[in-house]
Design a protein around this motif. Structure first.
Motif, short mmCIF file in Angstrom:
data_model
loop_
_atom_site.label_atom_id
_atom_site.label_comp_id
_atom_site.label_asym_id
_atom_site.label_seq_id
_atom_site.Cartn_x
_atom_site.Cartn_y
_atom_site.Cartn_z
N ALA A 148 0.84 -1.21 0.00
CA ALA A 148 0.00 0.00 0.00
C ALA A 148 0.87 1.25 0.00
O ALA A 148 2.05 1.21 0.36
N ARG A 149 0.26 2.37 -0.40
CA ARG A 149 0.94 3.67 -0.42
C ARG A 149 1.58 3.96 0.95
O ARG A 149 1.01 3.64 1.99
N ASP A 150 2.75 4.56 0.94
CA ASP A 150 3.50 4.96 2.14
C ASP A 150 4.10 3.81 2.93
O ASP A 150 4.79 4.03 3.93
N GLU A 151 3.83 2.58 2.53
CA GLU A 151 4.47 1.46 3.24
C GLU A 151 5.94 1.38 2.81
O GLU A 151 6.33 1.87 1.74
N LYS A 152 6.72 0.75 3.67
CA LYS A 152 8.16 0.63 3.44
C LYS A 152 8.43 -0.79 2.94
O LYS A 152 8.09 -1.77 3.62
N VAL A 153 9.01 -0.89 1.74
CA VAL A 153 9.23 -2.20 1.13
C VAL A 153 10.71 -2.40 0.84
O VAL A 153 11.40 -1.47 0.43
N LEU A 154 11.19 -3.63 1.09
CA LEU A 154 12.56 -4.00 0.75
C LEU A 154 12.51 -5.03 -0.38
O LEU A 154 11.85 -6.07 -0.25
N ILE A 155 13.18 -4.72 -1.49
CA ILE A 155 13.22 -5.62 -2.64
C ILE A 155 14.64 -6.16 -2.77
O ILE A 155 15.60 -5.39 -2.92
N LEU A 156 14.79 -7.48 -2.69
CA LEU A 156 16.11 -8.09 -2.82
C LEU A 156 16.46 -8.23 -4.30
O LEU A 156 15.61 -8.61 -5.11
N ALA A 157 17.71 -7.96 -4.66
CA ALA A 157 18.18 -7.99 -6.05
C ALA A 157 17.41 -6.96 -6.88
O ALA A 157 16.86 -7.25 -7.94
N GLY A 158 17.40 -5.73 -6.39
CA GLY A 158 16.61 -4.67 -6.99
C GLY A 158 17.07 -4.20 -8.35
O GLY A 158 16.34 -3.52 -9.06
N ALA A 159 18.30 -4.55 -8.76
CA ALA A 159 18.79 -4.11 -10.07
C ALA A 159 18.59 -5.19 -11.14
O ALA A 159 18.83 -4.93 -12.32
N GLY A 160 18.14 -6.37 -10.74
CA GLY A 160 17.97 -7.47 -11.69
C GLY A 160 16.74 -7.29 -12.58
O GLY A 160 16.04 -6.27 -12.50
N GLY A 161 16.48 -8.29 -13.41
CA GLY A 161 15.37 -8.21 -14.36
C GLY A 161 14.03 -7.96 -13.71
O GLY A 161 13.34 -6.98 -14.00
N VAL A 162 13.66 -8.84 -12.77
CA VAL A 162 12.39 -8.66 -12.04
C VAL A 162 12.53 -7.50 -11.06
O VAL A 162 11.63 -6.68 -10.89
N GLY A 163 13.70 -7.40 -10.44
CA GLY A 163 13.92 -6.41 -9.39
C GLY A 163 13.71 -4.98 -9.84
O GLY A 163 13.00 -4.21 -9.19
#
Length: 318
Positions: A148-163
């Protein structure tokens, strides 16, 4: 229209098992179209299946040689008798033959018209071929997480294809987006409006406070380490299937709930992603384009890891 050059694997193993073969051009059934493929996306699942791992490999053990590839972009060259969605000459892209049939590493493929979306005129075929599987995985992971808006999310491998697509979609949703990457990709993540995290640092998972959502695109030990970043009641979506059970049980031990997911074809979402690309609302990073005959090199580069963006095969014009 005589040749249908394809890149097939005659056995499971290292990238070198991929070899070019000439196959018959298939005929579309009633609901299908025949596509002259211009470009095909290369995805981690292709390499995993080629190595003999996972469900698609299991299902194709007795059907070798098998042609990998689920992402195609090309031009419709023939229609099935009941197919009215596309005309000959239309530019199309989609995730086809998923998860067991594949077939995208070919000059010509047949596909169900219901799996295809229209490629806008401004979008290069190479970009369109890179979108479906990675874009749908990114979109559906965020859906599963109910970000949701304003939530804090951590994405692992953020520079990859899906990331890098997950990062951009999460930013568009109004979330506070953090992503792990090696230092060489931190500037790239800054440009996508994400805050980069160097996973080489000892306390990388906890140094930026607590997160509402974790999108795990890595799995294994890294995924488990990242669970420490979540606040009580935080949500985890884990994408790698081979470590899903390990992740869900480690999350349960921490009182967290992890959900595994398998991407599903969705033409509305694919069309939206292609239109966003057309409008400049999202950007697809192409790490490298290889001629079909160099598919071995594409797979080697994919397996080296730590790459940015997507790799694509370009078909020879027949």
């Amino acid at each position: 229209m005589s040749n249908n050059l394809s890149l097939a694997m005659t056995e499971f193993g290292a990238p070198e098992v991929l070899t070019t073969v000439n196959r018959a051009i298939p005929s579309p059934t009633e609901e299908q179209v025949l596509i002259q493929v211009k470009a095909a996306g290369v995805n981690p699942i292709d390499a995993k299946t080629r190595a003999g791992l996972g469900w698609a490999a299991e299902q194709n053990r007795d059907k070798l040689p098998w042609v990998p590839g689920y992402d195609v972009a090309g031009v419709v060259v023939a229609n099935g008798t009941n197919e009215s969605k596309f005309d000959v000459g239309d530019r199309v892209a989609g995730m086809i033959g998923f998860p067991t049939e594949g077939g995208g590493y070919s000059q010509y493929v047949v596909a169900d018209a219901g799996l295809l979306s229209t490629v806008p005129p401004s979008v290069p075929m190479v970009d369109a071929a890179a979108v479906p599987l990675a874009g749908l995985t990114a979109w559906q992971a965020l859906e599963h997480a109910k970000l949701a808006r304003d939530e804090k999310v951590l994405i692992l491998a953020g520079a990859g294809g899906v990331g890098h697509l997950s990062v951009q979609l999460a930013v568009r949703m109004g979330a506070q987006v953090y992503a792990t990457a090696s230092p060489g990709n931190h500037e790239f993540l800054h440009q996508l409006d994400a805050k980069p995290i160097d996973y080489h640092q000892t306390d990388w998972a906890t140094m930026h406070g607590e997160f509402d959502v974790l999108i795990d695109l890595v799995g294994g030990a890294t995924g488990i380490d990242a669970l420490a970043s979540l606040k009580t009641g935080g949500r985890v979506v884990t994408v790698p299937t081979n470590t899903r059970d390990m992740m869900t049980s480690a999350a349960a031990e921490r009182g967290l709930k992890a959900t595994g997911m398998l991407v599903e074809p969705n033409t509305w979402q694919t069309q939206r992603l292609l239109d966003m690309l057309d409008q400049g609302e999202i950007h697809i990073d192409i790490a490298a384009v290889y001629p079909l005959e160099q598919g071995v090199q594409a797979h080697k580069a994919l397996e080296d890891g730590h790459t940015r963006g997507k790799r694509v095969l370009e078909m020879p014009s027949s």
